[in-house]
Motif scaffolding. Structure first.
Motif, short mmCIF file in Angstrom:
data_model
loop_
_atom_site.label_atom_id
_atom_site.label_comp_id
_atom_site.label_asym_id
_atom_site.label_seq_id
_atom_site.Cartn_x
_atom_site.Cartn_y
_atom_site.Cartn_z
N SER A 28 0.80 -1.22 0.00
CA SER A 28 0.00 0.00 0.00
C SER A 28 0.84 1.27 0.00
CB SER A 28 -0.94 -0.01 1.21
OG SER A 28 -1.75 -1.14 1.21
N GLY A 29 1.93 1.25 -0.71
CA GLY A 29 2.79 2.44 -0.78
C GLY A 29 2.05 3.65 -1.30
N ASP A 30 1.09 3.43 -2.17
CA ASP A 30 0.31 4.55 -2.72
C ASP A 30 -0.57 5.19 -1.66
OD1 ASP A 30 -1.14 2.09 -2.69
OD2 ASP A 30 -2.59 2.92 -4.11
N ILE A 31 -0.90 4.47 -0.62
CA ILE A 31 -1.76 4.99 0.44
C ILE A 31 -0.94 5.58 1.59
CG2 ILE A 31 -3.48 4.33 2.20
CD1 ILE A 31 -4.40 2.13 0.27
N PHE A 32 0.16 4.94 1.94
CA PHE A 32 0.91 5.32 3.13
C PHE A 32 2.13 6.20 2.88
CE2 PHE A 32 -1.51 1.62 4.41
CZ PHE A 32 -2.12 2.11 5.55
N SER A 33 2.30 6.67 1.65
CA SER A 33 3.39 7.62 1.41
C SER A 33 2.79 8.89 0.80
CB SER A 33 4.45 7.02 0.47
OG SER A 33 3.89 6.70 -0.77
N ASN A 34 3.46 10.00 1.08
CA ASN A 34 2.95 11.27 0.53
C ASN A 34 3.56 11.52 -0.85
OD1 ASN A 34 5.53 12.33 0.90
ND2 ASN A 34 5.01 13.40 2.79
N ALA A 35 3.29 12.69 -1.41
CA ALA A 35 3.75 13.02 -2.77
C ALA A 35 5.27 13.01 -2.88
CB ALA A 35 3.20 14.38 -3.19
N LEU A 36 5.97 13.22 -1.78
CA LEU A 36 7.43 13.22 -1.79
C LEU A 36 8.01 11.83 -1.52
CD1 LEU A 36 8.02 16.51 0.24
CD2 LEU A 36 8.12 16.20 -2.25
N GLY A 37 7.13 10.85 -1.33
CA GLY A 37 7.60 9.49 -1.07
C GLY A 37 7.93 9.23 0.38
N ILE A 38 7.54 10.12 1.27
CA ILE A 38 7.81 9.95 2.70
C ILE A 38 6.69 9.09 3.31
CG2 ILE A 38 8.07 11.13 4.92
CD1 ILE A 38 9.16 13.53 3.26
N TRP A 39 7.11 8.05 3.99
CA TRP A 39 6.17 7.10 4.57
C TRP A 39 5.46 7.72 5.77
CZ3 TRP A 39 4.83 2.89 2.10
CH2 TRP A 39 4.09 1.92 2.76
N ARG A 40 4.15 7.53 5.82
CA ARG A 40 3.33 8.04 6.94
C ARG A 40 3.23 6.94 7.99
NH1 ARG A 40 -1.59 10.45 3.52
NH2 ARG A 40 -0.51 9.69 1.73
N HIS A 41 4.25 6.90 8.84
CA HIS A 41 4.38 5.83 9.83
C HIS A 41 3.22 5.82 10.83
CE1 HIS A 41 6.46 2.78 12.08
NE2 HIS A 41 6.35 3.50 13.18
N ASP B 157 -1.71 3.08 12.95
CA ASP B 157 -3.15 3.14 13.20
C ASP B 157 -3.90 2.03 12.45
OD1 ASP B 157 -2.83 5.32 14.86
OD2 ASP B 157 -3.45 6.79 13.33
N VAL B 158 -3.56 1.85 11.18
CA VAL B 158 -4.21 0.80 10.38
C VAL B 158 -3.87 -0.57 10.94
CG1 VAL B 158 -4.23 -0.31 8.11
CG2 VAL B 158 -4.48 2.17 8.29
N ALA B 159 -2.62 -0.77 11.33
CA ALA B 159 -2.22 -2.07 11.89
C ALA B 159 -2.99 -2.36 13.17
CB ALA B 159 -0.72 -2.08 12.15
N ARG B 160 -3.14 -1.37 14.02
CA ARG B 160 -3.91 -1.57 15.27
C ARG B 160 -5.37 -1.91 14.95
NH1 ARG B 160 -0.68 3.00 18.02
NH2 ARG B 160 0.70 1.76 19.34
N GLU B 161 -5.92 -1.22 13.96
CA GLU B 161 -7.31 -1.48 13.54
C GLU B 161 -7.45 -2.92 13.04
OE1 GLU B 161 -10.04 -0.07 9.85
OE2 GLU B 161 -8.98 1.52 10.92
N MET B 162 -6.51 -3.39 12.22
CA MET B 162 -6.54 -4.75 11.69
C MET B 162 -6.34 -5.78 12.81
SD MET B 162 -7.20 -4.93 8.44
CE MET B 162 -8.32 -3.56 8.44
#
Length: 168
Positions: free
Chosen positions: A28-41, A46-51
């Motif tokens: 899901s790199g397209d979802i969890f990284s911004n336009a500069l390619g920086i990962w939104r840790h 949050d998603v991992a905790r939800e899953m």
């Protein structure tokens, strides 16, 4: 819109030495990284905790490595990576291989929930009872060709004998 859960979760479905959160968000790199390619840790965690909560994954948290999890919980992690995305089709190759009976039932329930939300499931399995119980239609293949399609509605499931006869 297509997800794939391979038959061999440890060699093809995850990188077991990596954390649970990382394995869930890997495709899901397209979802969890911004336009500069920086990962939104923070979003990844949050998603991992939800899953973890939604799939009842028994783990100490999103930072636990997947090699410390049971086979059933590892399989749930592989499933979670596709549930974290908006998929339309999910291909499952022997989704309950090597998991205990309790985890099998939980996985079956997740598959049914997915179909209820409109996700198409392509199930590949060696277990006839699993195939009969989860399928609406069963395609029999020989030498790479579909030789027969057998309806399997909830109210009139085919027997194992019928399927074996069609395979032979």
């Amino acid at each position: 819109g297509v997800g794939y859960i391979p038959a061999e979760r440890l060699t093809e479905g995850m990188i077991a030495e990596q954390p649970l959160a990382w394995n869930i968000t890997l495709p899901s790199g397209d979802i969890f990284s911004n336009a500069l390619g920086i990962w939104r840790h923070a979003e990844e965690i949050d998603v991992a905790r939800e899953m973890i909560s939604e799939l009842k994954i028994k783990a100490g948290g999103p930072h636990v490595t997947c090699d410390s999890l049971s086979g059933g919980n590892q399989q749930k992690v592989v499933l979670a990576r596709w549930l974290a995305r908006d998929i339309k089709v999910l291909i499952l190759d022997n989704p309950t291989r090597g998991v205990d009976a309790g985890a099998k039932e939980e996985i079956y329930s997740m598959i049914r929930d997915l179909t209820d939300t409109g996700v198409a499931i392509v199930l590949i399995t060696d277990e006839l009872l699993e195939l009969i119980g989860l399928s609406n239609r069963i395609a029999i293949m020989r030498h790479g060709q579909i030789t027969e399609i057998i309806p399997s509605p909830a109210h009139q499931k085919p027997t194992e004998q019928l399927l074996v006869a069609a395979m032979l």
